[in-house]
Scaffold this motif. Structure first.
Motif, short mmCIF file in Angstrom:
data_model
loop_
_atom_site.label_atom_id
_atom_site.label_comp_id
_atom_site.label_asym_id
_atom_site.label_seq_id
_atom_site.Cartn_x
_atom_site.Cartn_y
_atom_site.Cartn_z
N LEU A 9 0.84 -1.19 0.00
CA LEU A 9 0.00 0.00 0.00
C LEU A 9 0.88 1.25 0.00
N LYS A 10 0.70 2.08 -1.01
CA LYS A 10 1.51 3.29 -1.14
C LYS A 10 0.83 4.42 -0.38
N ILE A 11 1.51 4.92 0.66
CA ILE A 11 0.98 6.00 1.48
C ILE A 11 2.07 7.06 1.61
N GLY A 35 -9.48 -4.71 1.94
CA GLY A 35 -8.04 -4.94 2.03
C GLY A 35 -7.26 -4.20 0.96
N VAL A 36 -6.11 -4.74 0.64
CA VAL A 36 -5.19 -4.10 -0.30
C VAL A 36 -5.21 -4.86 -1.62
N GLN A 37 -5.28 -4.11 -2.71
CA GLN A 37 -5.20 -4.69 -4.05
C GLN A 37 -4.09 -3.94 -4.77
N GLY A 38 -2.98 -4.61 -5.00
CA GLY A 38 -1.81 -3.95 -5.60
C GLY A 38 -1.26 -2.94 -4.61
N ASP A 39 -1.22 -1.67 -5.01
CA ASP A 39 -0.74 -0.62 -4.10
C ASP A 39 -1.89 0.28 -3.64
N GLU A 40 -3.14 -0.22 -3.78
CA GLU A 40 -4.32 0.57 -3.42
C GLU A 40 -5.16 -0.13 -2.35
N LEU A 41 -5.88 0.66 -1.60
CA LEU A 41 -6.87 0.15 -0.66
C LEU A 41 -8.16 -0.06 -1.45
N LYS A 42 -8.75 -1.25 -1.36
CA LYS A 42 -9.96 -1.54 -2.13
C LYS A 42 -11.21 -1.29 -1.29
N LEU A 43 -12.16 -0.55 -1.87
CA LEU A 43 -13.43 -0.25 -1.22
C LEU A 43 -14.57 -0.70 -2.11
N ARG A 44 -15.59 -1.27 -1.50
CA ARG A 44 -16.84 -1.54 -2.20
C ARG A 44 -17.86 -0.60 -1.61
N ILE A 45 -18.58 0.11 -2.48
CA ILE A 45 -19.59 1.05 -2.02
C ILE A 45 -20.89 0.84 -2.78
#
Length: 101
Positions: A9-11, A35-45
């Motif tokens: 996760l890139k922060i 959770g994390v997908q690649g270097d991103e945080l994954k959100l379902r909305i």
């Protein structure tokens, strides 16, 4: 021994704010962090990606999860994309990492 997926996760942290990337899945059955997908945080909305509804819900959801005002959360890139760059005022890198657990 497995590696921690949060390591990818890139922060970016600067005094008083953090910047990180999210991947949004609109029209989900419920709002949730995945959770994390690649270097991103994954959100379902649950909101559809029309009339800025998904962006508004993304900001509100992250603000609630991070315990900050929704005015402290902003989308600084990717407003028309599923891949967004988010800036949050008043939190640390560790608080974002805690979301990904």
């Amino acid at each position: 021994m497995t590696s921690d997926p949060r390591e990818g996760l890139k922060i970016t942290e600067t005094p008083g704010k953090v910047v990180f990337s999210v991947h949004i899945q609109p029209r989900a059955s419920r709002n949730e962090l995945c959770g994390v997908q690649g270097d991103e945080l994954k959100l379902r909305i649950t909101s559809p990606p029309v009339d800025d509804a998904a962006n508004r819900l993304c900001v509100e959801f992250l603000a609630k999860k991070l315990g900050v005002s929704k005015w402290g959360v902003s989308i600084i890139a990717g407003a028309k994309s599923r891949h967004k760059t988010i800036r949050v005022e008043g939190i640390s890198r560790e608080e974002v990492l805690a979301l990904a657990e």
